[in-house]
Design a protein around this motif. Structure first.
Motif, PDB file in Angstrom:
ATOM      1  N   ASP A  94       0.705  -1.355  -0.033  1.00  0.00           N
ATOM      2  CA  ASP A  94       0.055   0.050  -0.149  1.00  0.00           C
ATOM      3  C   ASP A  94       0.856   1.250  -0.145  1.00  0.00           C
ATOM      4  OD1 ASP A  94       1.085  -0.271   2.649  1.00  0.00           O
ATOM      5  OD2 ASP A  94      -0.916   0.166   3.452  1.00  0.00           O
ATOM      6  N   ARG A 115      -2.072  14.200  -7.347  1.00  0.00           N
ATOM      7  CA  ARG A 115      -2.941  13.168  -6.677  1.00  0.00           C
ATOM      8  C   ARG A 115      -3.892  12.723  -7.476  1.00  0.00           C
ATOM      9  NH1 ARG A 115       0.813  14.559  -3.852  1.00  0.00           N
ATOM     10  NH2 ARG A 115       0.889  14.903  -1.778  1.00  0.00           N
ATOM     11  N   GLY A 116      -4.259  11.490  -7.524  1.00  0.00           N
ATOM     12  CA  GLY A 116      -5.264  10.996  -8.403  1.00  0.00           C
ATOM     13  C   GLY A 116      -4.766   9.516  -8.804  1.00  0.00           C
ATOM     14  N   LYS A 117      -5.431   9.025 -10.106  1.00  0.00           N
ATOM     15  CA  LYS A 117      -5.215   7.867 -10.767  1.00  0.00           C
ATOM     16  C   LYS A 117      -3.797   7.703 -11.296  1.00  0.00           C
ATOM     17  CE  LYS A 117      -7.459   4.786 -13.975  1.00  0.00           C
ATOM     18  NZ  LYS A 117      -8.509   4.743 -15.047  1.00  0.00           N
ATOM     19  N   THR A 132      -4.831   4.652  -6.978  1.00  0.00           N
ATOM     20  CA  THR A 132      -4.688   6.053  -6.918  1.00  0.00           C
ATOM     21  C   THR A 132      -3.934   6.441  -5.819  1.00  0.00           C
ATOM     22  OG1 THR A 132      -7.376   5.834  -7.112  1.00  0.00           O
ATOM     23  CG2 THR A 132      -6.373   7.585  -6.078  1.00  0.00           C
ATOM     24  N   SER A 148      -3.176   8.745  -3.205  1.00  0.00           N
ATOM     25  CA  SER A 148      -4.074   9.151  -2.307  1.00  0.00           C
ATOM     26  C   SER A 148      -3.527  10.322  -1.509  1.00  0.00           C
ATOM     27  CB  SER A 148      -4.707   8.483  -1.256  1.00  0.00           C
ATOM     28  OG  SER A 148      -5.487   7.557  -1.991  1.00  0.00           O
ATOM     29  N   ASP A 149      -2.082  10.159  -1.134  1.00  0.00           N
ATOM     30  CA  ASP A 149      -1.512  11.145  -0.338  1.00  0.00           C
ATOM     31  C   ASP A 149      -0.159  10.783  -0.340  1.00  0.00           C
ATOM     32  OD1 ASP A 149      -1.033  13.462   1.231  1.00  0.00           O
ATOM     33  OD2 ASP A 149      -2.032  12.533   3.195  1.00  0.00           O
ATOM     34  N   SER A 199       4.120   7.136   7.359  1.00  0.00           N
ATOM     35  CA  SER A 199       3.098   6.025   7.364  1.00  0.00           C
ATOM     36  C   SER A 199       3.471   5.028   8.305  1.00  0.00           C
ATOM     37  CB  SER A 199       3.224   5.641   5.974  1.00  0.00           C
ATOM     38  OG  SER A 199       2.453   4.429   5.946  1.00  0.00           O
ATOM     39  N   TRP A 254       4.182   7.076  -0.348  1.00  0.00           N
ATOM     40  CA  TRP A 254       3.309   7.334  -1.367  1.00  0.00           C
ATOM     41  C   TRP A 254       2.177   6.427  -1.097  1.00  0.00           C
ATOM     42  CZ3 TRP A 254       4.376   9.000  -6.847  1.00  0.00           C
ATOM     43  CH2 TRP A 254       5.424  10.051  -7.144  1.00  0.00           C
ATOM     44  N   LEU A 277      -0.930   4.198  -1.815  1.00  0.00           N
ATOM     45  CA  LEU A 277      -1.742   3.765  -3.106  1.00  0.00           C
ATOM     46  C   LEU A 277      -3.011   3.195  -2.558  1.00  0.00           C
ATOM     47  CD1 LEU A 277       1.467   2.528  -4.865  1.00  0.00           C
ATOM     48  CD2 LEU A 277       0.174   4.871  -5.328  1.00  0.00           C
ATOM     49  N   THR A 278      -4.097   3.487  -3.000  1.00  0.00           N
ATOM     50  CA  THR A 278      -5.228   2.919  -3.003  1.00  0.00           C
ATOM     51  C   THR A 278      -6.011   2.549  -4.225  1.00  0.00           C
ATOM     52  OG1 THR A 278      -6.355   5.091  -2.704  1.00  0.00           O
ATOM     53  CG2 THR A 278      -5.680   4.210  -0.790  1.00  0.00           C
ATOM     54  N   ASN A 279      -7.113   1.604  -3.987  1.00  0.00           N
ATOM     55  CA  ASN A 279      -7.717   1.209  -5.070  1.00  0.00           C
ATOM     56  C   ASN A 279      -7.018   0.615  -6.268  1.00  0.00           C
ATOM     57  OD1 ASN A 279     -10.306   2.632  -3.935  1.00  0.00           O
ATOM     58  ND2 ASN A 279      -9.351   4.621  -4.894  1.00  0.00           N
TER      59      ASN A 279
END
Length: 170
Positions: free
Chosen positions: A20, A31-33, A123, A125-126, A131, A143, A145-147
């Protein structure tokens, strides 16, 4: 579309939803895809355990851990995603277990892990420095990463680039 090249063993972990965090020495305002590009050498099946941090290794010292914990409430998401990755690999190769996969490995000609290809997306995300992910490395940008999605049909061949880059293909 914005694209990020990642070493193949890590790119597959990202697209399977296992990893992740992508560790980088730099950050971006984007930020984004993101399209995920698998670069480098051929990714071996061992990517599922060879390139993991010690915390993940401890969780996976036996397959019994996955069986006992994967469906339990509170199980880490990466454990569920590892289990799902194993299931997808088993289906891809037409084997009923990971042990059977290893037994048949020398005879298998059906590649699953390829390189120099857009293999999926995620994605961004932030980006943070603190983290708590088991994949986060000290003194780097994390970084988030989601979805994550692994494409059924990768886009090949695609030569990668450093930093974020725009993919103009399909």
């Amino acid at each position: 579309m914005k694209t990020l090249s990642i070493r193949s063993q890590y790119a597959y972990q990202v697209c399977f939803g296992i990893k992740d965090i992508e560790n980088r020495s730099w950050k971006t305002d984007y930020r984004g895809k993101l399209l995920i590009h698998a670069s480098g050498k051929e990714a071996a099946f061992e990517f599922l355990h060879k390139y993991w941090p010690e915390k993940v290794w401890k969780d996976l010292k036996s397959r019994k851990y996955i069986i006992d914990h994967v469906l339990q409430p509170g199980a880490p998401d990466y454990i569920r995603n590892i289990y799902n990755a194993y299931k997808r690999i088993q289906a891809h190769y037409g084997v009923s277990s990971i042990d059977e996969f290893y037994e048949k490995l020398p005879d298998l000609e059906k590649p699953m892990f390829i390189t120099q290809a857009i293999i999926g997306e995620a994605t961004l995300s932030d980006i943070v420095r603190d983290s708590k992910s088991v994949f986060a490395e000290k003194n780097l940008y994390h970084w988030i990463l989601t979805n994550s999605v692994l494409y059924d049909k990768p886009i090949v061949p695609v030569k990668g680039k450093l930093r974020l880059w725009d993919f103009e293909g399909e």
